[in-house]
Design a protein around this motif. Structure first.
Motif, PDB file in Angstrom:
ATOM      1  N   ASP A   1       1.112  16.642  13.213  1.00 22.07           N
ATOM      2  CA  ASP A   1      -0.186  16.561  13.891  1.00 22.07           C
ATOM      3  C   ASP A   1      -1.201  15.643  13.202  1.00 22.07           C
ATOM      4  OD1 ASP A   1       0.580  18.271  15.998  1.00 22.07           O
ATOM      5  OD2 ASP A   1       0.153  20.029  14.758  1.00 22.07           O
ATOM      6  N   GLU A   2      -0.775  14.883  12.204  1.00 14.12           N
ATOM      7  CA  GLU A   2      -1.638  13.906  11.546  1.00 14.12           C
ATOM      8  C   GLU A   2      -1.225  12.506  12.001  1.00 14.12           C
ATOM      9  OE1 GLU A   2      -2.501  11.980   7.142  1.00 14.12           O
ATOM     10  OE2 GLU A   2      -1.151  13.695   7.309  1.00 14.12           O
ATOM     11  N   THR A   3      -2.178  11.729  12.463  1.00 16.65           N
ATOM     12  CA  THR A   3      -1.878  10.360  12.857  1.00 16.65           C
ATOM     13  C   THR A   3      -1.670   9.533  11.601  1.00 16.65           C
ATOM     14  OG1 THR A   3      -3.161  10.551  14.890  1.00 16.65           O
ATOM     15  CG2 THR A   3      -2.727   8.318  14.086  1.00 16.65           C
ATOM     16  N   ILE A   4      -0.463   8.978  11.464  1.00 17.64           N
ATOM     17  CA  ILE A   4      -0.188   8.144  10.289  1.00 17.64           C
ATOM     18  C   ILE A   4      -0.191   6.665  10.647  1.00 17.64           C
ATOM     19  CG2 ILE A   4       1.044   9.964   9.068  1.00 17.64           C
ATOM     20  CD1 ILE A   4       3.663   8.526   9.809  1.00 17.64           C
ATOM     21  N   TRP A   5      -0.170   6.353  11.953  1.00 24.17           N
ATOM     22  CA  TRP A   5      -0.282   4.956  12.371  1.00 24.17           C
ATOM     23  C   TRP A   5      -0.894   4.905  13.757  1.00 24.17           C
ATOM     24  CZ3 TRP A   5       0.969   1.009   9.131  1.00 24.17           C
ATOM     25  CH2 TRP A   5       0.720  -0.268   9.628  1.00 24.17           C
ATOM     26  N   SER A   6      -1.853   4.012  13.925  1.00 26.94           N
ATOM     27  CA  SER A   6      -2.482   3.803  15.219  1.00 26.94           C
ATOM     28  C   SER A   6      -2.545   2.307  15.498  1.00 26.94           C
ATOM     29  CB  SER A   6      -3.894   4.400  15.234  1.00 26.94           C
ATOM     30  OG  SER A   6      -4.577   4.015  16.410  1.00 26.94           O
ATOM     31  N   ARG A   7      -2.000   1.891  16.616  1.00 21.02           N
ATOM     32  CA  ARG A   7      -2.035   0.481  16.978  1.00 21.02           C
ATOM     33  C   ARG A   7      -3.469  -0.004  17.134  1.00 21.02           C
ATOM     34  NH1 ARG A   7      -3.316  -2.728  20.788  1.00 21.02           N
ATOM     35  NH2 ARG A   7      -3.920  -0.996  22.114  1.00 21.02           N
TER      36      ARG A   7
ATOM     37  N   PHE B   1       0.553  -3.111  15.636  1.00 22.75           N
ATOM     38  CA  PHE B   1       1.862  -2.458  15.608  1.00 22.75           C
ATOM     39  C   PHE B   1       2.344  -2.348  14.163  1.00 22.75           C
ATOM     40  CE2 PHE B   1       1.968  -3.833  20.061  1.00 22.75           C
ATOM     41  CZ  PHE B   1       2.293  -2.614  20.639  1.00 22.75           C
ATOM     42  N   PRO B   2       3.057  -1.274  13.838  1.00 28.66           N
ATOM     43  CA  PRO B   2       3.466  -1.080  12.452  1.00 28.66           C
ATOM     44  C   PRO B   2       4.566  -2.037  12.013  1.00 28.66           C
ATOM     45  CG  PRO B   2       4.397   0.649  13.836  1.00 28.66           C
ATOM     46  CD  PRO B   2       3.481  -0.169  14.710  1.00 28.66           C
ATOM     47  N   ASP B   3       4.452  -2.487  10.781  1.00 31.79           N
ATOM     48  CA  ASP B   3       5.561  -3.143  10.110  1.00 31.79           C
ATOM     49  C   ASP B   3       6.526  -2.021   9.741  1.00 31.79           C
ATOM     50  OD1 ASP B   3       6.819  -5.363   8.406  1.00 31.79           O
ATOM     51  OD2 ASP B   3       6.431  -3.750   6.950  1.00 31.79           O
ATOM     52  N   LEU B   4       7.776  -2.151  10.137  1.00 32.06           N
ATOM     53  CA  LEU B   4       8.714  -1.046   9.979  1.00 32.06           C
ATOM     54  C   LEU B   4       8.886  -0.618   8.520  1.00 32.06           C
ATOM     55  CD1 LEU B   4      10.284   0.854  11.702  1.00 32.06           C
ATOM     56  CD2 LEU B   4      12.242  -0.633  11.479  1.00 32.06           C
ATOM     57  N   ALA B   5       8.948  -1.566   7.599  1.00 34.88           N
ATOM     58  CA  ALA B   5       9.106  -1.204   6.184  1.00 34.88           C
ATOM     59  C   ALA B   5       7.901  -0.398   5.705  1.00 34.88           C
ATOM     60  CB  ALA B   5       9.299  -2.455   5.334  1.00 34.88           C
ATOM     61  N   GLU B   6       6.714  -0.806   6.107  1.00 35.67           N
ATOM     62  CA  GLU B   6       5.509  -0.076   5.717  1.00 35.67           C
ATOM     63  C   GLU B   6       5.489   1.324   6.332  1.00 35.67           C
ATOM     64  OE1 GLU B   6       0.643  -0.541   5.835  1.00 35.67           O
ATOM     65  OE2 GLU B   6       1.895  -2.199   6.530  1.00 35.67           O
ATOM     66  N   LEU B   7       5.887   1.435   7.595  1.00 37.25           N
ATOM     67  CA  LEU B   7       5.942   2.731   8.256  1.00 37.25           C
ATOM     68  C   LEU B   7       6.947   3.646   7.563  1.00 37.25           C
ATOM     69  CD1 LEU B   7       5.132   4.637  10.532  1.00 37.25           C
ATOM     70  CD2 LEU B   7       6.888   3.534  11.952  1.00 37.25           C
TER      71      LEU B   7
ATOM     72  N   ARG C   1       9.881  -0.188  22.564  1.00 35.06           N
ATOM     73  CA  ARG C   1       9.361  -0.308  21.199  1.00 35.06           C
ATOM     74  C   ARG C   1       9.310   1.064  20.532  1.00 35.06           C
ATOM     75  NH1 ARG C   1       5.811  -4.118  18.582  1.00 35.06           N
ATOM     76  NH2 ARG C   1       5.662  -5.266  20.543  1.00 35.06           N
ATOM     77  N   ALA C   2       8.856   2.070  21.274  1.00 30.48           N
ATOM     78  CA  ALA C   2       8.784   3.433  20.735  1.00 30.48           C
ATOM     79  C   ALA C   2      10.180   3.970  20.436  1.00 30.48           C
ATOM     80  CB  ALA C   2       8.059   4.346  21.721  1.00 30.48           C
ATOM     81  N   ALA C   3      11.132   3.720  21.342  1.00 37.47           N
ATOM     82  CA  ALA C   3      12.503   4.202  21.140  1.00 37.47           C
ATOM     83  C   ALA C   3      13.151   3.519  19.946  1.00 37.47           C
ATOM     84  CB  ALA C   3      13.326   3.975  22.402  1.00 37.47           C
ATOM     85  N   TRP C   4      12.921   2.215  19.797  1.00 34.82           N
ATOM     86  CA  TRP C   4      13.475   1.490  18.655  1.00 34.82           C
ATOM     87  C   TRP C   4      12.891   2.025  17.345  1.00 34.82           C
ATOM     88  CZ3 TRP C   4      10.861  -1.968  15.308  1.00 34.82           C
ATOM     89  CH2 TRP C   4      11.696  -2.609  14.390  1.00 34.82           C
ATOM     90  N   THR C   5      11.581   2.263  17.328  1.00 37.89           N
ATOM     91  CA  THR C   5      10.938   2.807  16.133  1.00 37.89           C
ATOM     92  C   THR C   5      11.516   4.181  15.805  1.00 37.89           C
ATOM     93  OG1 THR C   5       8.911   1.580  16.636  1.00 37.89           O
ATOM     94  CG2 THR C   5       8.716   3.428  15.105  1.00 37.89           C
ATOM     95  N   ALA C   6      11.688   5.018  16.823  1.00 36.69           N
ATOM     96  CA  ALA C   6      12.269   6.347  16.609  1.00 36.69           C
ATOM     97  C   ALA C   6      13.686   6.243  16.063  1.00 36.69           C
ATOM     98  CB  ALA C   6      12.272   7.127  17.931  1.00 36.69           C
ATOM     99  N   GLN C   7      14.477   5.341  16.621  1.00 34.00           N
ATOM    100  CA  GLN C   7      15.853   5.148  16.154  1.00 34.00           C
ATOM    101  C   GLN C   7      15.871   4.739  14.684  1.00 34.00           C
ATOM    102  OE1 GLN C   7      18.294   2.420  18.471  1.00 34.00           O
ATOM    103  NE2 GLN C   7      19.202   1.676  16.572  1.00 34.00           N
ATOM    104  N   GLU C   8      15.021   3.823  14.309  1.00 36.05           N
ATOM    105  CA  GLU C   8      14.970   3.370  12.916  1.00 36.05           C
ATOM    106  C   GLU C   8      14.570   4.510  11.975  1.00 36.05           C
ATOM    107  OE1 GLU C   8      15.699   0.420  11.351  1.00 36.05           O
ATOM    108  OE2 GLU C   8      16.611  -0.162  13.256  1.00 36.05           O
ATOM    109  N   LEU C   9      13.594   5.309  12.378  1.00 36.92           N
ATOM    110  CA  LEU C   9      13.161   6.418  11.531  1.00 36.92           C
ATOM    111  C   LEU C   9      14.237   7.491  11.430  1.00 36.92           C
ATOM    112  CD1 LEU C   9       9.449   6.649  12.688  1.00 36.92           C
ATOM    113  CD2 LEU C   9      10.294   5.809  10.489  1.00 36.92           C
ATOM    114  N   LEU C  10      14.893   7.805  12.539  1.00 36.02           N
ATOM    115  CA  LEU C  10      15.959   8.807  12.495  1.00 36.02           C
ATOM    116  C   LEU C  10      17.165   8.313  11.696  1.00 36.02           C
ATOM    117  CD1 LEU C  10      15.740  10.147  16.131  1.00 36.02           C
ATOM    118  CD2 LEU C  10      15.345  11.471  14.034  1.00 36.02           C
ATOM    119  N   THR C  11      17.464   7.040  11.782  1.00 42.04           N
ATOM    120  CA  THR C  11      18.570   6.478  11.002  1.00 42.04           C
ATOM    121  C   THR C  11      18.258   6.554   9.512  1.00 42.04           C
ATOM    122  OG1 THR C  11      19.215   5.010  12.801  1.00 42.04           O
ATOM    123  CG2 THR C  11      19.936   4.390  10.592  1.00 42.04           C
ATOM    124  N   THR C  12      17.029   6.279   9.155  1.00 42.26           N
ATOM    125  CA  THR C  12      16.630   6.276   7.742  1.00 42.26           C
ATOM    126  C   THR C  12      16.501   7.679   7.180  1.00 42.26           C
ATOM    127  OG1 THR C  12      15.460   4.191   8.016  1.00 42.26           O
ATOM    128  CG2 THR C  12      14.833   5.543   6.117  1.00 42.26           C
TER     129      THR C  12
END
Length: 86
Positions: free
Chosen positions: A49-55, A60-66, A14-25
């Motif tokens: 160093d600022e937490t922008i999302w905490s489960r 878990f974050p909605d990807l569009a919102e993140l 899940r973390a790797a997929w989220t990272a991939q989506e953010l790096l792609t965008t």
């Protein structure tokens, strides 16, 4: 950017997929996404160093919102296409 994920919960994919989506965008605007192993059900996304999302606080974050949260901090002029539709 860092994504800390729980190894006990097996959230690496899940973390790797989220990272991939953010790096792609965001590509060069973001620079890098570090995957940080943790325990205890953690899934937190930090930018400068600022937490922008905490489960624990929000599930878990909605990807569009993140993507909107990240964009608003690093590239407010960037259009996210369909992810901008709220």
């Amino acid at each position: 950017m860092e994504i800390e994920y729980c190894t006990q919960c097996r959230w690496l994919l899940r973390a790797a997929w989220t990272a991939q989506e953010l790096l792609t965008t965001f590509g060069l605007r973001l620079g890098e996404v570090a995957l940080v192993p943790g325990t205890g059900g953690v899934f937190e996304i930090r930018l400068d160093d600022e937490t922008i999302w905490s489960r624990k606080a929000s599930g878990f974050p909605d990807l569009a919102e993140l993507k909107r949260l990240v964009r608003d901090r690093i590239a407010p002029e960037l259009s996210l296409g369909h992810s901008d539709n709220r």
